[in-house]
Design an enzyme around this catalytic site. Structure first.
Site, PDB file in Angstrom:
ATOM      1  N   GLU A 107     -57.580  -5.015 -87.615  1.00  0.00           N
ATOM      2  CA  GLU A 107     -58.985  -4.728 -87.668  1.00  0.00           C
ATOM      3  C   GLU A 107     -59.194  -4.421 -89.382  1.00  0.00           C
ATOM      4  OE1 GLU A 107     -58.921  -1.965 -84.580  1.00  0.00           O
ATOM      5  OE2 GLU A 107     -60.579  -3.221 -83.810  1.00  0.00           O
ATOM      6  N   GLU A 127     -54.310  -2.639 -78.098  1.00  0.00           N
ATOM      7  CA  GLU A 127     -54.836  -1.522 -77.589  1.00  0.00           C
ATOM      8  C   GLU A 127     -54.762  -1.076 -76.135  1.00  0.00           C
ATOM      9  OE1 GLU A 127     -55.814  -3.171 -80.066  1.00  0.00           O
ATOM     10  OE2 GLU A 127     -56.541  -1.932 -81.687  1.00  0.00           O
TER      11      GLU A 127
HETATM   12  N1  T1G Z   1     -49.368   5.608 -84.025  1.00  0.00           N
HETATM   13  C1  T1G Z   1     -48.599   6.920 -84.149  1.00  0.00           C
HETATM   14  N2  T1G Z   1     -47.278   6.396 -84.167  1.00  0.00           N
HETATM   15  C2  T1G Z   1     -46.555   5.565 -84.034  1.00  0.00           C
HETATM   16  C3  T1G Z   1     -47.607   4.211 -83.866  1.00  0.00           C
HETATM   17  C4  T1G Z   1     -49.001   4.689 -84.002  1.00  0.00           C
HETATM   18  N3  T1G Z   1     -49.908   3.441 -84.056  1.00  0.00           N
HETATM   19  N4  T1G Z   1     -46.785   3.233 -83.749  1.00  0.00           N
HETATM   20  C5  T1G Z   1     -45.364   3.650 -83.884  1.00  0.00           C
HETATM   21  N5  T1G Z   1     -45.335   5.047 -84.035  1.00  0.00           N
HETATM   22  C6  T1G Z   1     -44.376   5.795 -84.215  1.00  0.00           C
HETATM   23  C7  T1G Z   1     -43.324   5.965 -82.883  1.00  0.00           C
HETATM   24  O1  T1G Z   1     -43.831   6.717 -81.791  1.00  0.00           O
HETATM   25  C8  T1G Z   1     -42.002   6.041 -83.569  1.00  0.00           C
HETATM   26  O2  T1G Z   1     -42.140   7.403 -83.816  1.00  0.00           O
HETATM   27  C9  T1G Z   1     -42.129   5.403 -84.969  1.00  0.00           C
HETATM   28  O3  T1G Z   1     -43.437   5.250 -85.148  1.00  0.00           O
HETATM   29  C10 T1G Z   1     -41.465   4.156 -84.820  1.00  0.00           C
HETATM   30  O4  T1G Z   1     -41.979   3.427 -83.851  1.00  0.00           O
HETATM   31  C11 T1G Z   1     -58.954   1.692 -83.501  1.00  0.00           C
HETATM   32  C12 T1G Z   1     -57.397   2.507 -81.672  1.00  0.00           C
HETATM   33  C13 T1G Z   1     -45.635  -0.813 -84.875  1.00  0.00           C
HETATM   34  C14 T1G Z   1     -44.273  -2.472 -83.201  1.00  0.00           C
HETATM   35  O5  T1G Z   1     -50.354   0.322 -80.273  1.00  0.00           O
HETATM   36  O6  T1G Z   1     -46.052  -1.170 -81.166  1.00  0.00           O
HETATM   37  O7  T1G Z   1     -55.078   0.887 -83.338  1.00  0.00           O
HETATM   38  O8  T1G Z   1     -40.101   8.304 -82.223  1.00  0.00           O
HETATM   39  O9  T1G Z   1     -39.694   2.925 -82.611  1.00  0.00           O
HETATM   40  O10 T1G Z   1     -39.589  -0.719 -82.685  1.00  0.00           O
HETATM   41  O11 T1G Z   1     -58.476  -0.304 -82.461  1.00  0.00           O
HETATM   42  O12 T1G Z   1     -44.174   1.020 -83.107  1.00  0.00           O
HETATM   43  O13 T1G Z   1     -39.765   7.774 -84.582  1.00  0.00           O
HETATM   44  O14 T1G Z   1     -41.119   9.820 -83.818  1.00  0.00           O
HETATM   45  O15 T1G Z   1     -41.836   1.776 -82.068  1.00  0.00           O
HETATM   46  O16 T1G Z   1     -40.256  -0.741 -85.422  1.00  0.00           O
HETATM   47  C15 T1G Z   1     -52.828   0.198 -81.795  1.00  0.00           C
HETATM   48  C16 T1G Z   1     -48.113   0.784 -81.311  1.00  0.00           C
HETATM   49  C17 T1G Z   1     -53.068   1.875 -81.837  1.00  0.00           C
HETATM   50  C18 T1G Z   1     -48.796  -0.347 -81.886  1.00  0.00           C
HETATM   51  C19 T1G Z   1     -42.966  -0.800 -84.547  1.00  0.00           C
HETATM   52  N6  T1G Z   1     -51.159  -0.231 -82.243  1.00  0.00           N
HETATM   53  N7  T1G Z   1     -46.582   0.672 -81.988  1.00  0.00           N
HETATM   54  O17 T1G Z   1     -41.904  -0.883 -83.506  1.00  0.00           O
HETATM   55  O18 T1G Z   1     -40.632   1.292 -83.926  1.00  0.00           O
HETATM   56  S1  T1G Z   1     -54.544   1.954 -81.241  1.00  0.00           S
HETATM   57  C20 T1G Z   1     -50.140  -0.084 -81.204  1.00  0.00           C
HETATM   58  C21 T1G Z   1     -45.826  -0.306 -81.662  1.00  0.00           C
HETATM   59  C22 T1G Z   1     -55.637   1.366 -82.431  1.00  0.00           C
HETATM   60  C23 T1G Z   1     -57.828   0.799 -83.051  1.00  0.00           C
HETATM   61  C24 T1G Z   1     -56.844   1.463 -82.077  1.00  0.00           C
HETATM   62  C25 T1G Z   1     -44.423  -0.170 -82.584  1.00  0.00           C
HETATM   63  C26 T1G Z   1     -44.366  -1.155 -83.698  1.00  0.00           C
HETATM   64  P1  T1G Z   1     -40.719   8.416 -83.382  1.00  0.00           P
HETATM   65  P2  T1G Z   1     -41.195   2.103 -82.822  1.00  0.00           P
HETATM   66  P3  T1G Z   1     -40.566  -0.021 -83.799  1.00  0.00           P
END
Ligand code: T1G
Length: 704
Positions: A107, A127
């Site tokens: 976004e 999301e």
């Molecule tokens: N927020 C906070 N922490 C996050 C995070 C996030 N979005 N994504 C990953 N982490 C942390 C995770 O907990 C881990 O922490 C570390 O990063 C490595 O992650 C307004 C409201 C990006 C594909 O749903 O799918 O945007 O355990 O082990 O395998 O519209 O992380 O090391 O302490 O998964 O390389 C939407 C979620 C949010 C993506 C990377 N985004 N993340 O994978 O590493 S809502 C998501 C993932 C939003 C807006 C809305 C994956 C990754 P720790 P990892 P990875």
């Protein structure tokens, strides 16, 4: 180290996000981006702006950890505000996408006037997997840029798409074949020098010219089964309907309203709980996650049956050579043929090419001799569930395998410490409990034995992730965590059949609670003979309760195993499942023999007795340290047992409804069910302690 680097190169301001690990758009990063944009706006030498990332991905979206603090999540500058600032910026902004741009990350790029990406990058709106919807304008801008159908597919599936597809659809303007940043700077300069339009979505309407008349009705029908019980998917569709009807500014307001609604639901809390649970599960108290791992370049599978074959495919799919051993040459040939057939079916569905099938099969070899296993780094046995057979296998493995080879059992019921004890290397022994079908189910219980070495454990955790499994570390006990929690759930279900409930009523009550499949249908599918076989080894545990699975035993003894014999708890005519009066008669007869009074049973009692006793077992498991945290139990139930994902797992569900209500119900049934209640409805001490202290399961820390 700043979370945003700002530099000017050839009159182009480069704003580089640098907030490990994923540039989560938390309040600090949002503020730093706005500050950098203000710098670029104030600098007359700057003629355009590039937004890029120094991390391995462009941006993983909003900072999910802020959601438990909505004030912070929506604190100014909130994400919609940052994006609005970008799209009204008076100099061209180019977003340079590397790795992935997900959720708010994508976004953010849509606030830029133009987008360039590296060829292997992916973009997505995941999301919905967190029980929410794109709250940074994605539901309004993506339909305008890429069309309604792709927008809805991306937002309701949550699956990222390759940038080639995004480019074709109009979400991405250029693919960089060279250095992404250099190309982005060049692109930005070109846009500025050519006076390119400062495009934004306010001037774009959603193209509905190719939209079928009943599109939204049909789309809702197409996602109905998968989104059953979930709150967010329907709100996503409503957002997109608003995008067709409203100007962007109003559509964004509608999106914010529905986003806030989703964010406030228990489902959003549950799904975010599972997101973090999957990452927490790989952290083992007292074990350094940086423990050096052992190399696993070749894997041996002992046993060429269904489980052995499925397990082998996981490693072959990850490009790891596999040698399959079966002392019976004919069975070995059949097992290998089944693996080939599975791949050929995938090829027929267009998921694999013929060349890929041959490549995968080239990774598999077979042998009938243990002497051929001297070079493997990991062995997984999937042989008959008898301790004597396991002992024989592990003695042979101990004899032939090289030092440091990890010896794993796929047993689902036997004590792996006893298996380790017959080897000279208990430090190399652990359990890898796959779930059938092993090449499909993502859950993998990694059973840590008393003497399992830390490096063997960490090696298997990382290997599990490499073969795309969800690893959860469990301790040695009967049924480990998943099957152990399933035992009281099944016991109550089978007892309720004697007390007056029917298989249909039980299954409907559980389906209504959100389970993918009810207990009786699941038993008929797995085979009532399987449960009977397992109970055979535990008769002493249940001898004090003559009613224990009495109906299940009776049906198994009658050869009514379920689907495979067309008769079990139900009758089967082809795929059609029917209630069988004979089963009701058998239940009535057994109840009479055991002086069990039959009565009308409510759906609430069915769900409470089955689910709360599962939760109680989870509490006992925590108390014994057989799981490291309550969310591990949830991850197991969400990934392996069809527990409704939008409830976050049994322990999260208990935390959500309040542990006191669980405890009160258990005590109620304990008193109402007489001798049977006294026998089985004993509250776990941890549950009583947490209720007394007003705490939740998620706050319970096992002692290391
Ligand atoms: N927020 C906070 N922490 C996050 C995070 C996030 N979005 N994504 C990953 N982490 C942390 C995770 O907990 C881990 O922490 C570390 O990063 C490595 O992650 C307004 C409201 C990006 C594909 O749903 O799918 O945007 O355990 O082990 O395998 O519209 O992380 O090391 O302490 O998964 O390389 C939407 C979620 C949010 C993506 C990377 N985004 N993340 O994978 O590493 S809502 C998501 C993932 C939003 C807006 C809305 C994956 C990754 P720790 P990892 P990875």
């Amino acid at each position: 180290m700043s979370i945003v680097n700002y530099e000017v190169r050839d009159n182009i301001a480069i704003i580089t996000l640098n907030s490990p690990p994923v540039n989560g758009l938390g309040h600090p990063l949002r503020t730093a981006i706005v500050d950098s944009l203000d710098n670029a706006a104030a600098d007359d030498s700057v003629k355009a702006v590039v937004i890029a990332s120094a991390q391995k991905i462009f941006c993983g979206g909003a900072d999910i950890s802020e959601f438990s603090n909505p004030k912070l999540a929506m604190a100014e500058p909130h994400l919609p505000g940052v994006i609005a600032k970008m799209e009204t910026f008076d100099k061209p902004i180019v977003a340079a996408i590397n790795g992935m741009a997900l959720g708010g990350g994508l976004e953010l790029t849509l606030g830029a006037h133009y987008r360039i990406a590296e060829p292997k990058a992916k973009v997505g709106l995941p999301e919905v997997n967190l029980g929410i919807l794109p709250g940074g304008g994605g539901t309004q801008r993506v339909p305008r840029l890429a069309g309604v159908e792709l927008a809805l597919q991306m937002m309701t599936s949550g699956a990222p798409i390759p940038v080639a597809k995004a480019h074709k659809a109009g979400l991405i303007d250029r693919i960089s074949e060279g250095n992404l940043i250099d190309d982005a700077v060049e692109y930005a300069a070109e846009l500025a020098d050519n006076g390119a339009e400062l495009r934004n979505c306010h001037s774009i309407e959603v193209d509905t010219s190719n939209l079928p008349e009943n599109f939204f009705i049909e789309f809702r029908q197409s996602i109905a089964r998968k989104s059953r019980g979930f709150y967010a998917p329907e709100r996503i569709v409503q957002c997109v309907e608003a995008a067709l009807e409203l100007p962007l500014a109003d559509g964004l307001k509608r999106e914010q309203q529905l986003f806030s609604e989703c964010l406030a639901t228990p489902q959003a809390r549950a799904q975010q709980h599972l997101f973090f649970a999957e990452r927490a599960a790989t952290k083992v108290p007292g074990v350094d996650p940086k423990t050096p791992t052992r190399d696993v370049k070749k894997v041996a599978i002992i046993g060429s049956g269904t489980m052995g074959g499925g397990i082998a495919m996981n490693f072959m799919n990850a490009g790891i050579p596999v040698v399959m051993l079966d002392l019976n040459g004919e069975a070995l040939g059949k097992g290998i043929a089944v693996i080939r057939k599975n791949y050929e079916i995938s090829a027929k569905k267009g998921r694999l090419t013929a060349e890929k099938v041959e490549h995968l099969m080239s990774l598999l070899s077979g042998t009938t001799s243990y002497d051929d296993l001297g070079d493997v780094d990991l062995v997984i046995e999937a042989v008959f569930e008898k301790m004597a057979v396991k002992h024989a296998v592990f003695k042979e493995l101990d004899r032939v395998c090289k030092t440091g080879c990890i010896l794993a059992s796929n047993t689902s019921t036997l004590n792996i410490d006893e298996i380790a004890a017959v080897t000279s290397r208990p430090q190399d022994v652990l359990g890898l409990h796959f779930f059938s079908p092993a090449n499909v189910m993502r859950l993998l219980e990694i059973v840590r034995c008393e003497k399992t070495a830390d490096d063997a454990l960490v090696t298997c955790i990382k290997l599990a992730q490499a073969i795309r499994k969800v690893p959860v570390i469990v301790g040695v006990c009967f049924g480990f965590v998943g099957n152990r929690m399933l035992e009281p759930y099944s016991r109550e279900g089978m007892r309720l059949l004697l007390e007056g409930a029917t298989p249909t009523q039980i299954d409907k009550a559980l389906y209504g609670f959100g389970f993918a499949m009810g207990l009786c249908a699941m038993g008929d599918m797995a085979g009532l003979d399987v449960g009977y076989f397992v109970r055979e080894s535990r008769r002493e545990f249940i001898e004090h309760d003559k009613s224990y699975c009495a109906l299940g035993d009776k049906l198994a003894e009658l050869g009514r195993y379920g689907q495979k014999t067309a008769r079990g708890l139900y009758l089967y005519e082809g795929r059609e499942q029917k209630e069988d009066p004979e089963v009701i008669e058998l239940a009535t007869q057994i109840a009479a023999d055991l002086d069990i009074e039959r009565r009308e049973i409510s759906d609430q009692e069915i769900v409470e007795r089955m689910v709360f006793m599962m939760i109680n077992e989870g509490a006992l498991i925590l108390e014994e340290g057989k799981a490291n945290r309550s969310s591990d139990c949830d991850l197991i139930y969400g990934n392996g047992y069809g527990f409704p994902w939008w409830r976050g797992g049994p322990m999260q569900y208990a935390d959500e409804i309040g542990l006191e209500s669980v405890l009160n119900a258990i005590n109620k049934y304990r008193s109402e069910l007489g001798e049977y209640g006294e026998m089985w409805f004993k509250p776990a001490p941890v549950l009583e302690q947490l209720v007394a202290s007003g705490k939740k399961f998620r706050q319970y820390k096992i002692s290391v």
